[in-house]
Design an enzyme around this catalytic site. Structure first.
Site, PDB file in Angstrom:
ATOM      1  N   PRO A   9       0.789  -1.229   0.000  1.00  0.00           N
ATOM      2  CA  PRO A   9       0.000   0.000   0.000  1.00  0.00           C
ATOM      3  C   PRO A   9       0.822   1.280   0.000  1.00  0.00           C
ATOM      4  O   PRO A   9       1.841   1.371   0.685  1.00  0.00           O
ATOM      5  CB  PRO A   9      -0.838  -0.114   1.280  1.00  0.00           C
ATOM      6  CG  PRO A   9      -0.159  -1.136   2.117  1.00  0.00           C
ATOM      7  CD  PRO A   9       0.490  -2.082   1.164  1.00  0.00           C
ATOM      8  N   ASN A  10       0.345   2.215  -0.791  1.00  0.00           N
ATOM      9  CA  ASN A  10       0.902   3.571  -0.903  1.00  0.00           C
ATOM     10  C   ASN A  10       2.213   3.642  -1.687  1.00  0.00           C
ATOM     11  O   ASN A  10       2.725   4.732  -1.913  1.00  0.00           O
ATOM     12  CB  ASN A  10       1.076   4.227   0.487  1.00  0.00           C
ATOM     13  CG  ASN A  10      -0.254   4.370   1.200  1.00  0.00           C
ATOM     14  OD1 ASN A  10      -1.171   4.960   0.652  1.00  0.00           O
ATOM     15  ND2 ASN A  10      -0.378   3.806   2.384  1.00  0.00           N
ATOM     16  N   ARG A  17       4.782  10.838  -2.410  1.00  0.00           N
ATOM     17  CA  ARG A  17       4.635  10.524  -0.998  1.00  0.00           C
ATOM     18  C   ARG A  17       5.934  10.794  -0.219  1.00  0.00           C
ATOM     19  O   ARG A  17       6.973  10.181  -0.512  1.00  0.00           O
ATOM     20  CB  ARG A  17       4.319   9.022  -0.931  1.00  0.00           C
ATOM     21  CG  ARG A  17       4.256   8.465   0.432  1.00  0.00           C
ATOM     22  CD  ARG A  17       4.221   6.942   0.388  1.00  0.00           C
ATOM     23  NE  ARG A  17       4.002   6.446   1.722  1.00  0.00           N
ATOM     24  CZ  ARG A  17       4.269   5.226   2.115  1.00  0.00           C
ATOM     25  NH1 ARG A  17       4.751   4.341   1.258  1.00  0.00           N
ATOM     26  NH2 ARG A  17       4.047   4.858   3.347  1.00  0.00           N
ATOM     27  N   TYR A  22      11.091   8.708   1.138  1.00  0.00           N
ATOM     28  CA  TYR A  22      11.039   7.664   0.109  1.00  0.00           C
ATOM     29  C   TYR A  22      11.674   8.062  -1.218  1.00  0.00           C
ATOM     30  O   TYR A  22      11.746   7.243  -2.136  1.00  0.00           O
ATOM     31  CB  TYR A  22       9.576   7.244  -0.108  1.00  0.00           C
ATOM     32  CG  TYR A  22       8.950   6.669   1.153  1.00  0.00           C
ATOM     33  CD1 TYR A  22       9.439   5.487   1.711  1.00  0.00           C
ATOM     34  CD2 TYR A  22       7.898   7.315   1.798  1.00  0.00           C
ATOM     35  CE1 TYR A  22       8.887   4.962   2.871  1.00  0.00           C
ATOM     36  CE2 TYR A  22       7.333   6.790   2.961  1.00  0.00           C
ATOM     37  CZ  TYR A  22       7.840   5.622   3.491  1.00  0.00           C
ATOM     38  OH  TYR A  22       7.303   5.109   4.640  1.00  0.00           O
ATOM     39  N   ASN A  73       7.886  -5.692  -0.767  1.00  0.00           N
ATOM     40  CA  ASN A  73       7.850  -4.580   0.173  1.00  0.00           C
ATOM     41  C   ASN A  73       6.405  -4.501   0.638  1.00  0.00           C
ATOM     42  O   ASN A  73       5.551  -3.934  -0.054  1.00  0.00           O
ATOM     43  CB  ASN A  73       8.287  -3.274  -0.493  1.00  0.00           C
ATOM     44  CG  ASN A  73       8.308  -2.127   0.510  1.00  0.00           C
ATOM     45  OD1 ASN A  73       7.747  -2.219   1.594  1.00  0.00           O
ATOM     46  ND2 ASN A  73       8.959  -1.028   0.142  1.00  0.00           N
ATOM     47  N   ALA A  76       3.000  -0.798   4.849  1.00  0.00           N
ATOM     48  CA  ALA A  76       2.420  -0.760   6.208  1.00  0.00           C
ATOM     49  C   ALA A  76       1.966  -2.139   6.685  1.00  0.00           C
ATOM     50  O   ALA A  76       1.920  -2.396   7.898  1.00  0.00           O
ATOM     51  CB  ALA A  76       1.259   0.228   6.239  1.00  0.00           C
ATOM     52  N   HIS A  79       3.833  -4.367   9.342  1.00  0.00           N
ATOM     53  CA  HIS A  79       3.711  -4.228  10.792  1.00  0.00           C
ATOM     54  C   HIS A  79       2.368  -4.708  11.332  1.00  0.00           C
ATOM     55  O   HIS A  79       2.113  -4.598  12.525  1.00  0.00           O
ATOM     56  CB  HIS A  79       3.911  -2.743  11.168  1.00  0.00           C
ATOM     57  CG  HIS A  79       4.980  -2.071  10.370  1.00  0.00           C
ATOM     58  ND1 HIS A  79       6.305  -2.436  10.467  1.00  0.00           N
ATOM     59  CD2 HIS A  79       4.934  -1.082   9.426  1.00  0.00           C
ATOM     60  CE1 HIS A  79       7.017  -1.678   9.623  1.00  0.00           C
ATOM     61  NE2 HIS A  79       6.213  -0.859   8.984  1.00  0.00           N
ATOM     62  N   ASP A  86       1.777 -15.774   6.255  1.00  0.00           N
ATOM     63  CA  ASP A  86       1.182 -17.117   6.125  1.00  0.00           C
ATOM     64  C   ASP A  86       1.171 -17.556   4.659  1.00  0.00           C
ATOM     65  O   ASP A  86       1.444 -18.727   4.351  1.00  0.00           O
ATOM     66  CB  ASP A  86      -0.252 -17.124   6.660  1.00  0.00           C
ATOM     67  CG  ASP A  86      -0.329 -17.307   8.171  1.00  0.00           C
ATOM     68  OD1 ASP A  86       0.732 -17.495   8.809  1.00  0.00           O
ATOM     69  OD2 ASP A  86      -1.450 -17.259   8.717  1.00  0.00           O
ATOM     70  N   GLU A  97      12.458  -9.606   1.781  1.00  0.00           N
ATOM     71  CA  GLU A  97      11.689  -8.431   2.217  1.00  0.00           C
ATOM     72  C   GLU A  97      12.551  -7.185   2.006  1.00  0.00           C
ATOM     73  O   GLU A  97      13.721  -7.175   2.390  1.00  0.00           O
ATOM     74  CB  GLU A  97      11.357  -8.596   3.711  1.00  0.00           C
ATOM     75  CG  GLU A  97      10.647  -7.405   4.338  1.00  0.00           C
ATOM     76  CD  GLU A  97      10.540  -7.559   5.872  1.00  0.00           C
ATOM     77  OE1 GLU A  97      11.245  -8.418   6.448  1.00  0.00           O
ATOM     78  OE2 GLU A  97       9.771  -6.793   6.477  1.00  0.00           O
ATOM     79  N   HIS A  99      12.627  -2.818   2.262  1.00  0.00           N
ATOM     80  CA  HIS A  99      12.045  -1.525   2.651  1.00  0.00           C
ATOM     81  C   HIS A  99      12.945  -0.414   2.145  1.00  0.00           C
ATOM     82  O   HIS A  99      14.175  -0.494   2.298  1.00  0.00           O
ATOM     83  CB  HIS A  99      11.904  -1.426   4.171  1.00  0.00           C
ATOM     84  CG  HIS A  99      10.995  -2.467   4.728  1.00  0.00           C
ATOM     85  ND1 HIS A  99       9.623  -2.371   4.631  1.00  0.00           N
ATOM     86  CD2 HIS A  99      11.255  -3.645   5.325  1.00  0.00           C
ATOM     87  CE1 HIS A  99       9.082  -3.451   5.161  1.00  0.00           C
ATOM     88  NE2 HIS A  99      10.048  -4.249   5.589  1.00  0.00           N
ATOM     89  N   SER A 101      13.054   2.671   3.293  1.00  0.00           N
ATOM     90  CA  SER A 101      13.602   3.382   4.448  1.00  0.00           C
ATOM     91  C   SER A 101      14.132   2.374   5.468  1.00  0.00           C
ATOM     92  O   SER A 101      13.865   1.177   5.358  1.00  0.00           O
ATOM     93  CB  SER A 101      12.503   4.244   5.088  1.00  0.00           C
ATOM     94  OG  SER A 101      11.473   3.413   5.610  1.00  0.00           O
ATOM     95  N   ARG A 106      12.997   4.578  12.640  1.00  0.00           N
ATOM     96  CA  ARG A 106      11.838   5.462  12.538  1.00  0.00           C
ATOM     97  C   ARG A 106      10.933   5.260  13.767  1.00  0.00           C
ATOM     98  O   ARG A 106      11.438   5.004  14.850  1.00  0.00           O
ATOM     99  CB  ARG A 106      11.110   5.175  11.216  1.00  0.00           C
ATOM    100  CG  ARG A 106      12.007   5.490   9.995  1.00  0.00           C
ATOM    101  CD  ARG A 106      11.302   5.227   8.685  1.00  0.00           C
ATOM    102  NE  ARG A 106      10.123   6.076   8.566  1.00  0.00           N
ATOM    103  CZ  ARG A 106       9.160   5.879   7.646  1.00  0.00           C
ATOM    104  NH1 ARG A 106       9.265   4.868   6.785  1.00  0.00           N
ATOM    105  NH2 ARG A 106       8.124   6.683   7.592  1.00  0.00           N
ATOM    106  N   ARG A 110       7.219   0.719  13.634  1.00  0.00           N
ATOM    107  CA  ARG A 110       7.786   0.183  12.392  1.00  0.00           C
ATOM    108  C   ARG A 110       8.877  -0.859  12.647  1.00  0.00           C
ATOM    109  O   ARG A 110       9.386  -1.486  11.737  1.00  0.00           O
ATOM    110  CB  ARG A 110       8.352   1.307  11.524  1.00  0.00           C
ATOM    111  CG  ARG A 110       7.279   2.220  10.983  1.00  0.00           C
ATOM    112  CD  ARG A 110       7.815   3.202   9.966  1.00  0.00           C
ATOM    113  NE  ARG A 110       6.980   4.376   9.902  1.00  0.00           N
ATOM    114  CZ  ARG A 110       5.863   4.481   9.161  1.00  0.00           C
ATOM    115  NH1 ARG A 110       5.502   3.501   8.370  1.00  0.00           N
ATOM    116  NH2 ARG A 110       5.127   5.573   9.189  1.00  0.00           N
TER     117      ARG A 110
HETATM  118  C1  DQA Z   1       8.138   0.979   3.912  1.00  0.00           C
HETATM  119  C2  DQA Z   1       8.200   1.224   5.437  1.00  0.00           C
HETATM  120  C3  DQA Z   1       6.830   1.015   6.070  1.00  0.00           C
HETATM  121  O1  DQA Z   1       6.914   1.235   7.467  1.00  0.00           O
HETATM  122  C4  DQA Z   1       5.827   1.999   5.491  1.00  0.00           C
HETATM  123  O2  DQA Z   1       4.555   1.761   6.035  1.00  0.00           O
HETATM  124  C5  DQA Z   1       5.809   1.974   4.011  1.00  0.00           C
HETATM  125  C6  DQA Z   1       7.054   1.822   3.261  1.00  0.00           C
HETATM  126  C7  DQA Z   1       9.475   1.306   3.228  1.00  0.00           C
HETATM  127  O3  DQA Z   1       9.632   0.919   2.077  1.00  0.00           O
HETATM  128  O4  DQA Z   1      10.329   1.968   3.804  1.00  0.00           O
HETATM  129  O5  DQA Z   1       4.761   2.163   3.397  1.00  0.00           O
HETATM  130  O6  DQA Z   1       7.858  -0.387   3.701  1.00  0.00           O
END
Ligand code: DQA
Length: 139
Positions: A9-10, A17, A22, A73, A76, A79, A86, A97, A99, A101, A106, A110
């Site tokens: 998401p996002n 954003r 990011y 990735n 959110a 967390h 699963d 995995e 990320h 950031s 942070r 997170r």
């Molecule tokens: C993220 C870190 C997450 O905590 C956050 O909710 C994101 C992006 C990252 O790529 O740094 O949406 O996964």
């Protein structure tokens, strides 16, 4: 070698954003970077982005016997989600995995990742380079 890259998401809002966290490049630019890197290494790659947890679960399930590795990735959902780890366990596909950031430096919430325990590696804080490192690891 067939790799599936899943962004949660996002991440479709990359470039707009919180650029101070990011960066200013877009998701399309990230996908192009990964696509050309995979091509140079002789690997096939497909991309999926969704803002919906169930769609991400469906995508992981659909990868069963079709992909050799997953880069995720979960954004959110990292967390909060039990369903995503699963699904990764269910399909048994080696998963990295990523990320953008450094989630450890942070907000407190997170620092917990429900996804990390089912992944072969977690790469954080390296922005787009983290995805390239994940490709190389899987290849
Ligand atoms: C993220 C870190 C997450 O905590 C956050 O909710 C994101 C992006 C990252 O790529 O740094 O949406 O996964």
């Amino acid at each position: 070698m067939k790799i599936l890259v899943i962004n949660g998401p996002n991440l479709n809002m990359l470039g707009v954003r919180e650029p101070e966290i990011y960066g200013s490049a877009t998701l399309a630019q990230l996908e192009e970077l990964v696509r050309s890197h995979c091509a140079s290494r002789g690997a096939e790659v497909e991309f999926f982005q969704s803002n919906h947890e169930g769609d991400i679960v469906d995508c992981i399930q659909a990868a069963y016997k079709k992909f050799d590795g997953i880069i995720i990735n979960p954004a959110a959902y990292t967390h909060t989600s039990i369903a995503i780890p699963d699904a990764i366990k269910a399909v048994g596909i080696p998963t990295v995995e990523v990320h953008l950031s450094d989630i450890d430096t942070r907000e407190e919430f997170r620092r917990i990742s429900y996804v990390s325990p089912v992944c072969i590696k977690t790469i954080k804080g390296k922005h787009f380079a983290g995805y390239i490192e994940a490709c190389d690891l899987l290849i």
